[in-house]
Write an enzyme that holds these catalytic residues in place. Sequence first.
Site, PDB file in Angstrom:
ATOM      1  N   ARG A  52     -16.690  -5.358  12.269  1.00 54.65           N
ATOM      2  CA  ARG A  52     -17.658  -5.442  11.163  1.00 54.65           C
ATOM      3  C   ARG A  52     -18.968  -6.054  11.670  1.00 54.65           C
ATOM      4  NH1 ARG A  52     -13.848  -2.991   9.333  1.00 54.65           N
ATOM      5  NH2 ARG A  52     -12.411  -3.636   7.695  1.00 54.65           N
ATOM      6  N   GLU A  93       1.654  -5.248  -0.094  1.00 56.17           N
ATOM      7  CA  GLU A  93       0.660  -4.191   0.143  1.00 56.17           C
ATOM      8  C   GLU A  93       1.254  -3.065   0.982  1.00 56.17           C
ATOM      9  OE1 GLU A  93      -2.844  -5.418   2.310  1.00 56.17           O
ATOM     10  OE2 GLU A  93      -3.877  -3.552   1.881  1.00 56.17           O
ATOM     11  N   LYS A 151      -0.429  -4.565  -4.262  1.00 53.73           N
ATOM     12  CA  LYS A 151      -1.744  -4.122  -3.757  1.00 53.73           C
ATOM     13  C   LYS A 151      -1.593  -2.730  -3.164  1.00 53.73           C
ATOM     14  CE  LYS A 151      -5.425  -5.397  -0.551  1.00 53.73           C
ATOM     15  NZ  LYS A 151      -6.307  -6.487  -0.148  1.00 53.73           N
TER      16      LYS A 151
HETATM   17  P1  13P Z   1     -10.092  -2.884   2.129  1.00 52.68           P
HETATM   18  O1  13P Z   1     -10.418  -3.051   0.665  1.00 52.68           O
HETATM   19  O2  13P Z   1     -11.302  -2.935   3.030  1.00 52.68           O
HETATM   20  O3  13P Z   1      -9.195  -1.715   2.379  1.00 52.68           O
HETATM   21  O4  13P Z   1      -9.292  -4.194   2.580  1.00 52.68           O
HETATM   22  C1  13P Z   1      -8.299  -4.662   1.781  1.00 52.68           C
HETATM   23  C2  13P Z   1      -7.269  -5.309   2.605  1.00 52.68           C
HETATM   24  O5  13P Z   1      -6.973  -6.473   2.442  1.00 52.68           O
HETATM   25  C3  13P Z   1      -6.553  -4.518   3.607  1.00 52.68           C
HETATM   26  O6  13P Z   1      -5.407  -5.209   3.980  1.00 52.68           O
END
Ligand code: 13P
Length: 338
Positions: free
Chosen positions: A33, A177, A219
């Site tokens: 980034r 997630e 998530k």
């Molecule tokens: P992004 O919203 O950039 O996909 O990142 C979320 C995240 O925590 C990925 O693990």
Amino acid sequence: MSLKNIEDIAAYIVAGGKGILAADESNPTCGKRFDSIGVESTEENRRNYREMLFRSKGMKGNIGGVILFDETIRQSAEDGTLLRDLITSQDALPGIKVDKGLEPIDDCPGETVTVGLEGLDERLKEYSSMGAKFTKWRAVINIGDGIPTDKCIDANMQALADYAKCAQDNGMVPIVEPEVLMDGKHSIDDCYDATDRSLKSLFSHLDKKGVNIKGTILKPNMITSGKDSDVQASIDEVAKRTLECLIENVPSELPGIAFLSGGQSDVLATAHLDAMNKIGGFTWKLSFSYGRALQAAALQAWGGKPENVFISQDELSHRAEMNKLASLGEWEEELEER
Ligand code: 13P
């Protein structure tokens, strides 16, 4: 905030349209980034950048939790205040990414399993003592020729369930997630199918492990066309297919679903979330846990220069406000014109 247990914590994070700022980029990811704005990824620059984000005015009332990387939960701001205390002063809860990244799976080319269960209990105890209220573990599912395999889905969802149980046993909310990546030329139907299989497996493993769903946040990815597909589904279609898949698979007692942005542009990620909340018809709070879609504009505006701190904070505040409105189904495209 009087939060007595994990159910209170989970409900607090997504209350009233609030969402999560994902600021848990590992050092190599943060390096990528920073490369995009020509800033060196030193410990001090990472600290300065995150301190700036966490001091933004728009954190308050729009962000209920911030996911941190190990380095950040230990860092202090320039004036000596712990960064995690800056987050609390914005009425948000500090959380921590606890997985240890991806490893290839034997006999499954192109697929990975997320590791980090070894030593997890001790790590969680330390994070809890530092004030972390929630945790995150990310599994990655790729779509491609013959993948995802059942073996990959099962290994990843079992690890997510083992992690979630351990987090709850330590008094912290697990964010689970299972990210189906957008990378590739696949269709929206392929994304639906991979996400549907992953969520079915995830909730079956969570159930088997005895994880308290009321103290858990999901998530997920949204159901979209592959990034390189010639046919891109409309906002309406993404919203409808995503809701269809979630309603089919996610228990109604789950308090919150907070999407990842996964490479969507910031405004599109907001538009999709808003479209789903305008449709309605579900019991969970439908919110955001964006990394890139909350930070991209702020990162660009900052460029590593102290004189840009205010305009950068303004960019983060704006995206946080827009996404809160989207979580309430009250966003309009015109609000993006400033
Ligand atoms: P992004 O919203 O950039 O996909 O990142 C979320 C995240 O925590 C990925 O693990």
